[in-house]
Write an enzyme that holds these catalytic residues in place. Structure first.
Site, PDB file in Angstrom:
ATOM      1  N   PHE A  22      40.786  31.118  44.751  1.00 23.18           N
ATOM      2  CA  PHE A  22      39.444  31.684  44.616  1.00 23.18           C
ATOM      3  C   PHE A  22      38.593  30.661  43.884  1.00 23.18           C
ATOM      4  O   PHE A  22      38.785  30.402  42.702  1.00 23.18           O
ATOM      5  CB  PHE A  22      39.436  33.002  43.842  1.00 23.18           C
ATOM      6  CG  PHE A  22      38.044  33.580  43.760  1.00 23.18           C
ATOM      7  CD1 PHE A  22      37.526  34.308  44.814  1.00 23.18           C
ATOM      8  CD2 PHE A  22      37.251  33.355  42.655  1.00 23.18           C
ATOM      9  CE1 PHE A  22      36.233  34.814  44.766  1.00 23.18           C
ATOM     10  CE2 PHE A  22      35.961  33.857  42.585  1.00 23.18           C
ATOM     11  CZ  PHE A  22      35.453  34.590  43.647  1.00 23.18           C
TER      12      PHE A  22
ATOM     13  N   ASP B 166      40.014  23.297  38.849  1.00 21.95           N
ATOM     14  CA  ASP B 166      39.040  24.375  38.689  1.00 21.95           C
ATOM     15  C   ASP B 166      39.465  25.208  37.485  1.00 21.95           C
ATOM     16  O   ASP B 166      40.321  26.081  37.582  1.00 21.95           O
ATOM     17  CB  ASP B 166      38.985  25.215  39.966  1.00 21.95           C
ATOM     18  CG  ASP B 166      37.979  26.355  39.873  1.00 21.95           C
ATOM     19  OD1 ASP B 166      37.554  26.691  38.747  1.00 21.95           O
ATOM     20  OD2 ASP B 166      37.633  26.932  40.932  1.00 21.95           O
TER      21      ASP B 166
ATOM     22  N   LYS C 105      31.573  29.970  33.550  1.00 19.21           N
ATOM     23  CA  LYS C 105      31.838  31.219  32.843  1.00 19.21           C
ATOM     24  C   LYS C 105      31.681  31.089  31.334  1.00 19.21           C
ATOM     25  O   LYS C 105      30.591  31.173  30.823  1.00 19.21           O
ATOM     26  CB  LYS C 105      33.204  31.761  33.245  1.00 19.21           C
ATOM     27  CG  LYS C 105      33.275  32.163  34.727  1.00 19.21           C
ATOM     28  CD  LYS C 105      34.498  32.963  35.033  1.00 19.21           C
ATOM     29  CE  LYS C 105      34.615  33.279  36.528  1.00 19.21           C
ATOM     30  NZ  LYS C 105      33.547  34.126  37.052  1.00 19.21           N
TER      31      LYS C 105
END
Length: 401
Positions: A141, A226, A255
């Site tokens: 993801f 990531d 984030k």
């Protein structure tokens, strides 16, 4: 209708149904707790998918944002501003790298990484134009943009959004042999999550990340990590790659970099990699804006103390010890994760992940499901042990029925 029902009905009527939120309407929040519009307190055990590592309304971050709001919030990259150089310098130092390319969202950082790897492949590695390939892992993801879903294996993410962007090779997560076999002279990068969050907090086999690092060096391929969910303290280290002593060629951050206050993301790498860009080849109006830089600088300063990594380690050890006791008793099939991050596979007979999440919500604990009967637990790193234990007590009660 109650205030909650009215708010949910209005949202359902006037917003696209691209999310299926739990039926709770949050009005205020502080630390690890959120209060809904009816005045009920809920323990946040999701932390905005790790965007809220430092808790809701963290005073240091709010003060940094408020001070910057009084000065200047946006200049665009048409001009310099007085927070930009410090932000890039401090973030590069935190990552042990040289250059930063700031964006806003995690998906933008991933898109930027794809463009960067391709340009590096053509300008530096000498891959023929239009032939660059990037290896990714199944069940990944990395976001939901058109290019990113082109290398997703999740049918929900892909269906009805084609045609898809070419140039990606998908191999099983954790399989170094498959990765080696997929590499060709036109491979420019490997893009993976050190821990796959959306897939259920999947931790790769020991030695996998080190093996990826060795393989990419051997084949002159960029290793792109990531760390948008796994990075910035969540796993007990600043970066999840550190658990295997690995430094990739490129970090993707987001984030928690914005502290849950503003969206901030960044690609961090060497001058040899990010130096391929020339003016006009990539950009963002809001990327690296003064407000974002001010908040992110405070995040970096907080991480430099090591306090939050230590909390994630100590409380994470406790979390996994307690969750581990639930395995094998007919309620929990497996628990995975690192630090204050866990994927919990519930026995399907007890309910779907959504149903378990709803039952926990009724007991004032907020988590989120993923893939069948799996729930994710990722509280803010500022949570105290007593509140964490109370949340775990509610999970035990739900599992007992």
């Amino acid at each position: 209708m109650s205030t909650t029902d009215n708010a949910i009905a209005s949202a359902e009527a006037h917003s696209a149904h691209n999310y299926h939120p739990l039926p709770v309407v949050v009005a205020t929040a502080e630390g690890a707790w959120m209060t809904d519009v009816e005045g009920r307190r809920h323990l946040d055990m999701l932390a905005g998918y790790s965007a809220l590592n430092f808790g809701h309304g963290n005073r240091r971050l709010i003060d940094a944002a408020r001070a910057q709001l009084e000065r200047v919030t946006l200049t665009s990259r048409a001009f310099h501003h007085d927070r930009f150089a410090d932000f890039c310098t401090r973030l590069a130092e935190l990552c042990g790298m040289e250059m930063v390319l700031p964006m806003n969202t995690g998906a933008e950082a991933v898109e930027t990484a794809v463009k960067t790897a391709r340009k590096w492949g053509y300008r530096v590695k000498g891959v023929p134009d239009g032939m660059a390939k990037i290896i990714v892992a199944a069940d990944n993801f990395h976001g939901r943009t058109t290019t990113v879903i082109s290398f997703s294996t999740d049918p929900e993410a892909r269906a009805d959004f084609g045609p898809y962007t070419p140039g990606f090779e998908i191999v099983p997560y954790g399989d170094l042999t498959a990765m080696r076999e997929a590499m060709t002279e036109n491979t420019v990068a490997v893009l993976i999550e050190p821990i796959q969050g959306e897939a259920g907090v999947l931790v790769p086999p020991p030695g996998y990340l080190a093996g990826v690092r060795e393989l990419t060096r051997e084949r002159d391929v960029l290793f792109i990590a990531d760390e948008i969910q796994s990075g910035l303290g969540r796993t007990g280290k600043t970066f999840a790659c550190e658990h295997e002593g690995v430094v990739p060629d490129m970090y993707l951050l987001g984030k928690a970099l914005g502290g849950g206050v503003v969206p901030v993301s960044a690609v961090v790498s060497s001058a040899a990699v990010l130096g391929v860009y020339r003016p006009g080849e990539h950009g963002s109006t809001f990327g690296g804006n003064p407000l974002a830089c001010a908040v992110a600088l405070e995040v970096i300063a907080m991480l430099n103390t090591g306090e939050y990594q230590q909390r994630a380690t100590e409380l994470g050890d406790h979390l996994h010890q307690e969750l581990g006791l639930l395995v094998g008793g007919g309620a929990v099939r497996a628990v995975r994760g690192r630090g204050l991050w866990a994927g919990v596979d519930i026995e399907p007979a007890l309910g779907t992940g959504r149903e378990i999440s709803e039952r926990l919500m009724e007991r004032r604990v907020l988590v989120k499901d993923t893939h069948g009967s799996t729930i994710r637990i990722a509280p803010p790193l500022v949570i105290n042990k007593e509140d964490l234990d109370w949340g775990l007590d509610q999970l035990r009660a739900v599992l007992r029925g």
